[in-house]
Write an enzyme that holds these catalytic residues in place. Structure first.
Site, PDB file in Angstrom:
ATOM      1  N   CYS A  57      -9.330 -16.945  33.498  1.00 37.83           N
ATOM      2  CA  CYS A  57     -10.306 -17.812  32.834  1.00 37.83           C
ATOM      3  C   CYS A  57      -9.799 -18.208  31.452  1.00 37.83           C
ATOM      4  O   CYS A  57      -9.291 -17.369  30.703  1.00 37.83           O
ATOM      5  CB  CYS A  57     -11.651 -17.103  32.721  1.00 37.83           C
ATOM      6  SG  CYS A  57     -12.317 -16.562  34.316  1.00 37.83           S
ATOM      7  N   ARG A  90     -13.048 -21.364  34.756  1.00 36.14           N
ATOM      8  CA  ARG A  90     -12.866 -20.119  35.513  1.00 36.14           C
ATOM      9  C   ARG A  90     -12.016 -20.402  36.750  1.00 36.14           C
ATOM     10  O   ARG A  90     -12.526 -20.697  37.829  1.00 36.14           O
ATOM     11  CB  ARG A  90     -14.216 -19.520  35.902  1.00 36.14           C
ATOM     12  CG  ARG A  90     -15.030 -19.061  34.693  1.00 36.14           C
ATOM     13  CD  ARG A  90     -16.297 -18.342  35.104  1.00 36.14           C
ATOM     14  NE  ARG A  90     -16.017 -17.157  35.890  1.00 36.14           N
ATOM     15  CZ  ARG A  90     -15.714 -15.962  35.379  1.00 36.14           C
ATOM     16  NH1 ARG A  90     -15.632 -15.800  34.067  1.00 36.14           N
ATOM     17  NH2 ARG A  90     -15.478 -14.937  36.163  1.00 36.14           N
ATOM     18  N   CYS A 143     -26.946  -4.954  21.987  1.00 38.17           N
ATOM     19  CA  CYS A 143     -26.566  -4.526  20.643  1.00 38.17           C
ATOM     20  C   CYS A 143     -26.472  -5.666  19.644  1.00 38.17           C
ATOM     21  O   CYS A 143     -26.686  -5.456  18.447  1.00 38.17           O
ATOM     22  CB  CYS A 143     -25.256  -3.763  20.694  1.00 38.17           C
ATOM     23  SG  CYS A 143     -23.877  -4.704  21.424  1.00 38.17           S
ATOM     24  N   ASP A 159     -16.500  -3.356  22.934  1.00 49.22           N
ATOM     25  CA  ASP A 159     -15.741  -4.176  23.866  1.00 49.22           C
ATOM     26  C   ASP A 159     -15.084  -5.370  23.186  1.00 49.22           C
ATOM     27  O   ASP A 159     -14.034  -5.835  23.611  1.00 49.22           O
ATOM     28  CB  ASP A 159     -16.688  -4.663  24.978  1.00 49.22           C
ATOM     29  CG  ASP A 159     -15.946  -5.351  26.109  1.00 49.22           C
ATOM     30  OD1 ASP A 159     -14.880  -4.855  26.503  1.00 49.22           O
ATOM     31  OD2 ASP A 159     -16.441  -6.378  26.602  1.00 49.22           O
ATOM     32  N   CYS A 188     -33.409 -14.768   4.867  1.00 46.76           N
ATOM     33  CA  CYS A 188     -33.901 -15.508   6.027  1.00 46.76           C
ATOM     34  C   CYS A 188     -35.145 -14.845   6.625  1.00 46.76           C
ATOM     35  O   CYS A 188     -35.181 -13.622   6.818  1.00 46.76           O
ATOM     36  CB  CYS A 188     -32.805 -15.609   7.086  1.00 46.76           C
ATOM     37  SG  CYS A 188     -33.302 -16.516   8.565  1.00 46.76           S
ATOM     38  N   CYS A 224     -23.690 -10.861  16.522  1.00 43.99           N
ATOM     39  CA  CYS A 224     -22.485 -10.035  16.683  1.00 43.99           C
ATOM     40  C   CYS A 224     -21.510 -10.212  15.513  1.00 43.99           C
ATOM     41  O   CYS A 224     -21.205 -11.343  15.120  1.00 43.99           O
ATOM     42  CB  CYS A 224     -21.781 -10.395  17.983  1.00 43.99           C
ATOM     43  SG  CYS A 224     -20.341  -9.353  18.331  1.00 43.99           S
ATOM     44  N   CYS A 226     -25.188 -19.543  13.138  1.00 44.57           N
ATOM     45  CA  CYS A 226     -26.431 -19.403  12.392  1.00 44.57           C
ATOM     46  C   CYS A 226     -27.354 -20.611  12.537  1.00 44.57           C
ATOM     47  O   CYS A 226     -28.552 -20.469  12.786  1.00 44.57           O
ATOM     48  CB  CYS A 226     -26.121 -19.156  10.911  1.00 44.57           C
ATOM     49  SG  CYS A 226     -27.582 -19.088   9.854  1.00 44.57           S
TER      50      CYS A 226
END
Length: 410
Positions: free
Chosen positions: A26, A141, A274, A296, A340, A350, A369
Protein backbone atom coordinates in the site's frame (compact mmCIF):
# COMPACT_ATOMS: atom_id res chain seq x y z
CA UNK A 1 2.42 -16.53 41.05
CA UNK A 2 0.92 -13.49 39.29
CA UNK A 3 2.84 -10.24 39.33
CA UNK A 4 0.51 -7.31 40.09
CA UNK A 5 1.08 -4.03 38.33
CA UNK A 6 1.37 -0.96 40.53
CA UNK A 7 -0.73 0.93 37.99
CA UNK A 8 -4.48 0.59 37.67
CA UNK A 9 -4.83 0.91 33.92
CA UNK A 10 -4.75 -2.30 31.88
CA UNK A 11 -1.58 -3.30 30.11
CA UNK A 12 -1.95 -3.70 26.36
CA UNK A 13 0.66 -4.87 23.88
CA UNK A 14 0.05 -5.22 20.15
CA UNK A 15 1.83 -8.22 18.66
CA UNK A 16 3.65 -8.23 15.32
CA UNK A 17 4.00 -11.96 14.51
CA UNK A 18 5.57 -11.31 11.09
CA UNK A 19 7.07 -7.90 11.80
CA UNK A 20 6.69 -5.57 8.84
CA UNK A 21 6.20 -8.26 6.17
CA UNK A 22 3.11 -7.98 3.94
CA UNK A 23 1.78 -9.43 0.69
CA UNK A 24 0.51 -5.97 -0.32
CA UNK A 25 2.43 -2.77 -0.92
CA UNK A 26 0.00 0.00 0.00
CA UNK A 27 1.31 3.42 -0.98
CA UNK A 28 0.66 4.93 2.44
CA UNK A 29 1.82 2.08 4.68
CA UNK A 30 3.85 3.49 7.57
CA UNK A 31 5.03 0.11 8.82
CA UNK A 32 6.77 -1.70 5.97
CA UNK A 33 9.87 0.47 6.35
CA UNK A 34 10.30 -0.87 9.90
CA UNK A 35 11.89 -3.98 8.42
CA UNK A 36 15.03 -1.82 8.00
CA UNK A 37 15.40 -1.87 11.79
CA UNK A 38 16.12 -5.58 11.46
CA UNK A 39 18.05 -5.65 8.22
CA UNK A 40 20.54 -8.12 9.72
CA UNK A 41 17.80 -10.66 10.46
CA UNK A 42 16.81 -12.88 7.55
CA UNK A 43 13.48 -14.20 8.87
CA UNK A 44 11.13 -11.70 10.49
CA UNK A 45 8.79 -14.16 12.15
CA UNK A 46 7.93 -14.79 15.78
CA UNK A 47 9.11 -18.15 17.06
CA UNK A 48 6.92 -20.45 19.12
CA UNK A 49 9.35 -20.02 21.99
CA UNK A 50 8.89 -16.24 21.88
CA UNK A 51 5.12 -16.67 21.53
CA UNK A 52 4.94 -18.82 24.65
CA UNK A 53 7.20 -16.48 26.62
CA UNK A 54 5.02 -13.50 25.75
CA UNK A 55 1.71 -15.30 26.34
CA UNK A 56 2.67 -16.42 29.84
CA UNK A 57 4.03 -13.04 30.90
CA UNK A 58 1.27 -11.01 29.26
CA UNK A 59 -1.48 -12.93 31.04
CA UNK A 60 0.31 -12.80 34.39
CA UNK A 61 0.87 -9.05 34.07
CA UNK A 62 -2.86 -8.28 33.81
CA UNK A 63 -4.82 -6.87 36.73
CA UNK A 64 -8.17 -7.48 35.03
CA UNK A 65 -10.07 -10.73 34.62
CA UNK A 66 -10.36 -10.25 30.85
CA UNK A 67 -7.23 -10.41 28.69
CA UNK A 68 -7.12 -9.18 25.10
CA UNK A 69 -4.53 -10.36 22.58
CA UNK A 70 -4.19 -8.07 19.57
CA UNK A 71 -2.46 -9.41 16.45
CA UNK A 72 -1.25 -6.83 13.95
CA UNK A 73 0.98 -6.53 10.92
CA UNK A 74 2.48 -6.29 8.40
CA UNK A 75 0.03 -8.92 7.27
CA UNK A 76 -0.76 -11.22 10.18
CA UNK A 77 -1.93 -14.12 8.02
CA UNK A 78 1.47 -14.53 6.43
CA UNK A 79 2.07 -16.59 9.58
CA UNK A 80 0.36 -19.98 9.04
CA UNK A 81 -2.81 -20.99 10.81
CA UNK A 82 -0.82 -23.51 12.85
CA UNK A 83 0.96 -20.60 14.56
CA UNK A 84 -2.33 -19.20 15.85
CA UNK A 85 -3.54 -22.66 16.83
CA UNK A 86 -0.41 -22.89 18.94
CA UNK A 87 -1.19 -19.43 20.35
CA UNK A 88 -4.56 -20.76 21.53
CA UNK A 89 -2.84 -23.72 23.19
CA UNK A 90 -0.55 -21.38 25.11
CA UNK A 91 -3.45 -19.14 26.10
CA UNK A 92 -5.35 -22.08 27.54
CA UNK A 93 -2.21 -23.30 29.27
CA UNK A 94 -1.56 -20.03 31.10
CA UNK A 95 -5.10 -18.60 31.40
CA UNK A 96 -5.37 -19.50 35.09
CA UNK A 97 -9.09 -18.77 35.09
CA UNK A 98 -8.86 -15.57 33.01
CA UNK A 99 -11.16 -14.85 30.08
CA UNK A 100 -9.06 -14.62 26.91
CA UNK A 101 -10.15 -12.70 23.82
CA UNK A 102 -8.36 -12.26 20.51
CA UNK A 103 -8.61 -9.73 17.71
CA UNK A 104 -6.61 -9.83 14.52
CA UNK A 105 -6.07 -7.16 11.87
CA UNK A 106 -5.70 -8.34 8.28
CA UNK A 107 -6.04 -7.10 4.72
CA UNK A 108 -8.34 -10.07 4.14
CA UNK A 109 -6.73 -11.33 0.95
CA UNK A 110 -5.43 -14.57 2.49
CA UNK A 111 -8.64 -15.66 4.20
CA UNK A 112 -9.86 -19.17 3.42
CA UNK A 113 -12.66 -21.40 4.67
CA UNK A 114 -10.17 -23.09 7.00
CA UNK A 115 -9.09 -19.74 8.47
CA UNK A 116 -12.69 -18.64 8.93
CA UNK A 117 -13.70 -21.86 10.67
CA UNK A 118 -10.84 -21.34 13.14
CA UNK A 119 -11.79 -17.70 13.73
CA UNK A 120 -15.46 -18.55 14.29
CA UNK A 121 -14.84 -21.55 16.52
CA UNK A 122 -12.54 -19.51 18.75
CA UNK A 123 -14.60 -16.29 18.66
CA UNK A 124 -11.87 -14.07 17.23
CA UNK A 125 -12.78 -10.56 16.18
CA UNK A 126 -11.40 -9.73 12.74
CA UNK A 127 -10.50 -6.24 11.59
CA UNK A 128 -10.46 -5.87 7.82
CA UNK A 129 -8.39 -3.14 6.18
CA UNK A 130 -10.49 -1.79 3.33
CA UNK A 131 -10.82 1.79 2.15
CA UNK A 132 -14.35 1.72 0.79
CA UNK A 133 -15.66 1.08 -2.76
CA UNK A 134 -13.36 -0.45 -5.34
CA UNK A 135 -12.33 2.82 -6.95
CA UNK A 136 -11.26 4.25 -3.59
CA UNK A 137 -9.60 1.12 -2.26
CA UNK A 138 -7.56 0.27 -5.34
CA UNK A 139 -6.18 3.78 -5.64
CA UNK A 140 -3.49 3.07 -3.02
CA UNK A 141 -3.96 -0.50 -1.77
CA UNK A 142 -2.23 -2.67 -4.36
CA UNK A 143 -0.15 -5.83 -4.48
CA UNK A 144 3.62 -5.84 -4.65
CA UNK A 145 3.32 -6.13 -8.44
CA UNK A 146 0.97 -3.15 -8.64
CA UNK A 147 -2.26 -5.08 -9.12
CA UNK A 148 -5.53 -4.03 -7.42
CA UNK A 149 -6.56 -5.87 -4.26
CA UNK A 150 -10.23 -4.92 -3.65
CA UNK A 151 -11.77 -8.03 -5.23
CA UNK A 152 -9.65 -10.33 -3.06
CA UNK A 153 -10.51 -8.33 0.07
CA UNK A 154 -14.23 -8.55 -0.71
CA UNK A 155 -13.94 -12.31 -1.21
CA UNK A 156 -12.39 -12.47 2.25
CA UNK A 157 -15.28 -10.47 3.73
CA UNK A 158 -17.79 -12.80 2.07
CA UNK A 159 -16.00 -15.77 3.65
CA UNK A 160 -16.23 -14.13 7.07
CA UNK A 161 -19.95 -13.58 6.57
CA UNK A 162 -20.42 -17.14 5.34
CA UNK A 163 -18.90 -18.54 8.52
CA UNK A 164 -20.49 -16.02 10.88
CA UNK A 165 -17.21 -14.45 11.96
CA UNK A 166 -17.55 -11.12 13.75
CA UNK A 167 -15.69 -8.43 11.81
CA UNK A 168 -15.23 -4.70 11.65
CA UNK A 169 -13.68 -2.39 9.08
CA UNK A 170 -10.55 -0.32 9.43
CA UNK A 171 -10.37 2.28 6.67
CA UNK A 172 -7.84 4.91 5.76
CA UNK A 173 -9.10 8.34 4.72
CA UNK A 174 -6.81 9.86 2.12
CA UNK A 175 -6.71 12.73 -0.34
CA UNK A 176 -8.96 10.80 -2.74
CA UNK A 177 -11.78 9.17 -0.77
CA UNK A 178 -12.03 12.08 1.68
CA UNK A 179 -13.99 14.00 -0.97
CA UNK A 180 -16.71 11.34 -1.06
CA UNK A 181 -17.82 10.77 2.56
CA UNK A 182 -21.32 9.55 1.72
CA UNK A 183 -20.14 7.04 -0.88
CA UNK A 184 -17.56 5.90 1.68
CA UNK A 185 -20.10 5.49 4.50
CA UNK A 186 -22.86 3.92 2.42
CA UNK A 187 -20.45 1.26 1.16
CA UNK A 188 -19.77 0.00 4.67
CA UNK A 189 -23.38 0.26 5.78
CA UNK A 190 -24.63 -1.57 2.69
CA UNK A 191 -22.11 -4.36 3.28
CA UNK A 192 -23.36 -5.03 6.78
CA UNK A 193 -20.46 -3.45 8.65
CA UNK A 194 -21.66 -2.51 12.14
CA UNK A 195 -18.31 -1.40 13.54
CA UNK A 196 -16.35 1.14 11.55
CA UNK A 197 -12.96 2.60 12.33
CA UNK A 198 -11.32 5.11 10.05
CA UNK A 199 -8.17 7.15 10.33
CA UNK A 200 -6.80 10.10 8.38
CA UNK A 201 -3.59 9.47 6.51
CA UNK A 202 -0.98 12.05 7.48
CA UNK A 203 2.48 10.98 6.39
CA UNK A 204 5.57 13.11 6.00
CA UNK A 205 8.65 12.36 3.97
CA UNK A 206 12.18 13.68 4.10
CA UNK A 207 14.68 13.45 1.24
CA UNK A 208 17.58 11.17 2.10
CA UNK A 209 21.11 11.87 0.99
CA UNK A 210 20.99 8.94 -1.43
CA UNK A 211 17.80 10.22 -3.04
CA UNK A 212 15.34 7.97 -1.25
CA UNK A 213 12.25 9.32 0.46
CA UNK A 214 12.03 8.30 4.10
CA UNK A 215 9.20 8.79 6.58
CA UNK A 216 9.98 11.28 9.31
CA UNK A 217 8.37 12.15 12.60
CA UNK A 218 10.98 14.22 14.33
CA UNK A 219 10.50 17.94 14.80
CA UNK A 220 13.01 20.01 12.95
CA UNK A 221 13.46 17.63 10.05
CA UNK A 222 12.93 19.09 6.59
CA UNK A 223 9.78 17.17 5.73
CA UNK A 224 6.92 17.52 3.33
CA UNK A 225 3.56 15.79 3.23
CA UNK A 226 2.95 12.88 0.91
CA UNK A 227 0.54 13.46 -1.95
CA UNK A 228 -1.97 11.01 -0.48
CA UNK A 229 -2.22 12.79 2.89
CA UNK A 230 -5.61 14.29 3.68
CA UNK A 231 -5.81 18.07 4.15
CA UNK A 232 -7.25 19.61 7.34
CA UNK A 233 -10.19 21.09 5.44
CA UNK A 234 -10.92 17.79 3.71
CA UNK A 235 -10.84 16.01 7.06
CA UNK A 236 -13.23 18.46 8.70
CA UNK A 237 -15.76 18.34 5.85
CA UNK A 238 -15.50 14.55 5.71
CA UNK A 239 -16.26 14.15 9.42
CA UNK A 240 -19.15 16.64 9.44
CA UNK A 241 -20.85 15.13 6.39
CA UNK A 242 -20.44 11.57 7.61
CA UNK A 243 -21.69 12.47 11.09
CA UNK A 244 -24.81 14.11 9.67
CA UNK A 245 -25.64 10.92 7.80
CA UNK A 246 -24.95 8.68 10.81
CA UNK A 247 -26.92 10.74 13.35
CA UNK A 248 -30.10 10.65 11.24
CA UNK A 249 -30.65 6.88 11.33
CA UNK A 250 -27.69 4.81 12.53
CA UNK A 251 -27.00 5.75 16.17
CA UNK A 252 -26.94 2.50 18.15
CA UNK A 253 -27.02 0.49 14.93
CA UNK A 254 -23.64 1.30 13.42
CA UNK A 255 -20.80 2.07 15.78
CA UNK A 256 -18.33 4.59 14.42
CA UNK A 257 -15.28 4.59 16.67
CA UNK A 258 -14.44 8.27 16.27
CA UNK A 259 -17.99 9.35 17.12
CA UNK A 260 -18.07 7.02 20.13
CA UNK A 261 -14.79 8.49 21.38
CA UNK A 262 -16.13 12.01 20.96
CA UNK A 263 -19.19 11.19 23.06
CA UNK A 264 -17.03 9.47 25.69
CA UNK A 265 -14.92 12.59 26.16
CA UNK A 266 -18.05 14.75 26.15
CA UNK A 267 -19.45 12.60 28.95
CA UNK A 268 -16.21 12.60 30.93
CA UNK A 269 -15.45 8.95 30.27
CA UNK A 270 -12.32 7.28 28.95
CA UNK A 271 -12.32 7.24 25.11
CA UNK A 272 -11.84 3.93 23.38
CA UNK A 273 -8.70 4.93 21.48
CA UNK A 274 -5.50 6.52 22.73
CA UNK A 275 -5.31 9.42 20.28
CA UNK A 276 -8.21 11.18 22.04
CA UNK A 277 -7.01 10.41 25.56
CA UNK A 278 -5.26 12.98 27.73
CA UNK A 279 -2.16 10.81 27.83
CA UNK A 280 -0.92 8.27 25.29
CA UNK A 281 1.28 5.24 25.70
CA UNK A 282 -1.68 3.05 26.66
CA UNK A 283 -0.60 0.29 24.30
CA UNK A 284 2.89 -0.85 23.44
CA UNK A 285 4.02 -2.90 20.46
CA UNK A 286 6.13 -6.05 20.46
CA UNK A 287 8.04 -6.97 17.34
CA UNK A 288 8.66 -10.52 16.19
CA UNK A 289 11.96 -10.77 18.13
CA UNK A 290 10.63 -9.50 21.46
CA UNK A 291 11.59 -5.83 21.11
CA UNK A 292 8.96 -3.63 22.77
CA UNK A 293 8.23 -0.06 21.62
CA UNK A 294 6.18 2.76 23.10
CA UNK A 295 3.58 2.87 20.33
CA UNK A 296 2.76 1.46 16.92
CA UNK A 297 3.43 4.86 15.34
CA UNK A 298 6.72 5.34 17.18
CA UNK A 299 8.66 2.22 16.27
CA UNK A 300 12.01 4.00 16.18
CA UNK A 301 15.20 3.16 18.09
CA UNK A 302 14.71 6.02 20.57
CA UNK A 303 11.29 4.64 21.54
CA UNK A 304 12.46 1.08 22.10
CA UNK A 305 11.71 0.13 25.70
CA UNK A 306 13.74 -3.06 25.73
CA UNK A 307 13.36 -6.72 24.89
CA UNK A 308 11.14 -9.22 26.63
CA UNK A 309 14.12 -11.54 27.09
CA UNK A 310 15.84 -8.89 29.21
CA UNK A 311 13.01 -6.96 30.88
CA UNK A 312 9.49 -7.77 31.99
CA UNK A 313 6.48 -6.23 30.30
CA UNK A 314 5.63 -4.44 33.53
CA UNK A 315 9.11 -2.94 33.74
CA UNK A 316 8.87 -1.68 30.17
CA UNK A 317 5.23 -0.58 29.91
CA UNK A 318 5.02 0.97 33.38
CA UNK A 319 8.63 2.13 33.55
CA UNK A 320 9.98 5.65 33.68
CA UNK A 321 10.63 5.89 29.92
CA UNK A 322 7.07 4.93 28.98
CA UNK A 323 5.55 7.13 31.66
CA UNK A 324 7.52 10.09 30.33
CA UNK A 325 6.34 9.26 26.81
CA UNK A 326 2.73 9.12 28.01
CA UNK A 327 2.82 12.37 29.95
CA UNK A 328 4.54 14.34 27.19
CA UNK A 329 1.36 14.38 25.12
CA UNK A 330 -0.42 16.73 27.50
CA UNK A 331 2.63 18.62 28.73
CA UNK A 332 3.66 19.54 25.18
CA UNK A 333 0.33 21.05 24.13
CA UNK A 334 0.90 24.53 22.64
CA UNK A 335 -0.89 27.62 23.92
CA UNK A 336 -3.57 27.54 21.23
CA UNK A 337 -4.62 24.05 22.34
CA UNK A 338 -4.72 25.01 26.00
CA UNK A 339 -7.01 27.92 25.18
CA UNK A 340 -9.30 25.85 22.94
CA UNK A 341 -12.80 25.12 24.21
CA UNK A 342 -12.60 21.64 22.64
CA UNK A 343 -9.28 20.58 24.17
CA UNK A 344 -11.17 18.16 26.43
CA UNK A 345 -12.50 16.33 23.37
CA UNK A 346 -9.32 16.33 21.31
CA UNK A 347 -6.33 16.48 23.68
CA UNK A 348 -4.21 17.39 20.68
CA UNK A 349 -4.95 14.06 18.94
CA UNK A 350 -1.98 11.84 18.05
CA UNK A 351 1.51 13.26 18.73
CA UNK A 352 2.70 11.97 15.35
CA UNK A 353 0.52 14.62 13.69
CA UNK A 354 1.59 17.52 15.91
CA UNK A 355 4.17 19.15 13.70
CA UNK A 356 2.46 22.47 12.84
CA UNK A 357 2.78 25.79 14.68
CA UNK A 358 -0.07 27.46 16.52
CA UNK A 359 -1.29 31.02 16.05
CA UNK A 360 1.38 32.21 18.48
CA UNK A 361 4.20 30.54 16.59
CA UNK A 362 4.61 27.71 19.11
CA UNK A 363 5.44 24.22 17.81
CA UNK A 364 3.27 21.18 18.54
CA UNK A 365 -0.06 22.07 16.95
CA UNK A 366 -1.82 19.16 15.27
CA UNK A 367 -1.67 19.40 11.49
CA UNK A 368 -5.38 18.50 11.36
CA UNK A 369 -6.43 21.07 13.97
CA UNK A 370 -8.57 23.11 11.58
CA UNK A 371 -10.52 20.02 10.54
CA UNK A 372 -11.03 18.76 14.07
CA UNK A 373 -12.18 22.17 15.29
CA UNK A 374 -14.70 22.29 12.42
CA UNK A 375 -15.98 18.84 13.41
CA UNK A 376 -16.22 19.48 17.17
CA UNK A 377 -17.99 22.78 16.62
CA UNK A 378 -20.44 21.09 14.26
CA UNK A 379 -21.30 18.15 16.53
CA UNK A 380 -21.33 20.06 19.84
CA UNK A 381 -25.14 20.44 20.11
CA UNK A 382 -25.64 16.79 19.22
CA UNK A 383 -23.05 15.66 21.75
CA UNK A 384 -24.64 17.89 24.42
CA UNK A 385 -27.98 16.20 23.71
CA UNK A 386 -26.55 12.67 23.90
CA UNK A 387 -24.64 13.51 27.08
CA UNK A 388 -27.89 14.62 28.72
CA UNK A 389 -29.43 11.32 27.68
CA UNK A 390 -26.56 9.39 29.23
CA UNK A 391 -26.75 11.44 32.42
CA UNK A 392 -30.45 10.60 32.64
CA UNK A 393 -29.67 6.92 31.97
CA UNK A 394 -31.55 7.12 28.70
CA UNK A 395 -30.50 5.97 25.22
CA UNK A 396 -28.32 8.34 23.15
CA UNK A 397 -30.08 6.84 20.13
CA UNK A 398 -33.09 9.01 21.04
CA UNK A 399 -31.24 11.72 19.17
CA UNK A 400 -32.48 10.28 15.87
CA UNK A 401 -36.08 11.16 16.73
CA UNK A 402 -34.95 14.64 17.76
CA UNK A 403 -33.20 15.07 14.43
CA UNK A 404 -36.31 13.95 12.55
CA UNK A 405 -38.43 16.46 14.45
CA UNK A 406 -36.06 19.29 13.56
CA UNK A 407 -34.87 19.86 17.13
CA UNK A 408 -31.43 21.00 15.94
CA UNK A 409 -32.81 23.38 13.32
CA UNK A 410 -34.38 25.70 15.87
Amino acid sequence: MNTISPFSRPLYVMLKPVGARCNLACSYCYYLEKSKLYADTSRHIMSEEMLERFTKEYIEAQTMQQVLFTWHGGETMMRPLSFYQKAMEFQRKYANGRTIDNCIQTNGTLLTDEWCRFLRENNWLVGISIDGPQEFHDEYRRTQTGKPSWIKVMKGIQLLKKHGVEWNAMAVVNDFNADYPLDFYHFFRDNGCRYLQFAPIVERIAPHQDGRQLACLKDGEACELTEFSVTPLQWGKFLCTLFDEWVKQDVGKIFVELFDCTLANWAGMQPGICIFAKECGHAGVMEFNGDVYSCDHFVFPEYRLGNIREHTLIEMLYGEQQRAFSALKHRSLPQQCRECSFEFACHGECPKNRFARDRYGNPGLNYLCQGYHMYFEHVAPYMDFMKRKLDAQEAPADIMEAVRKGYFNR
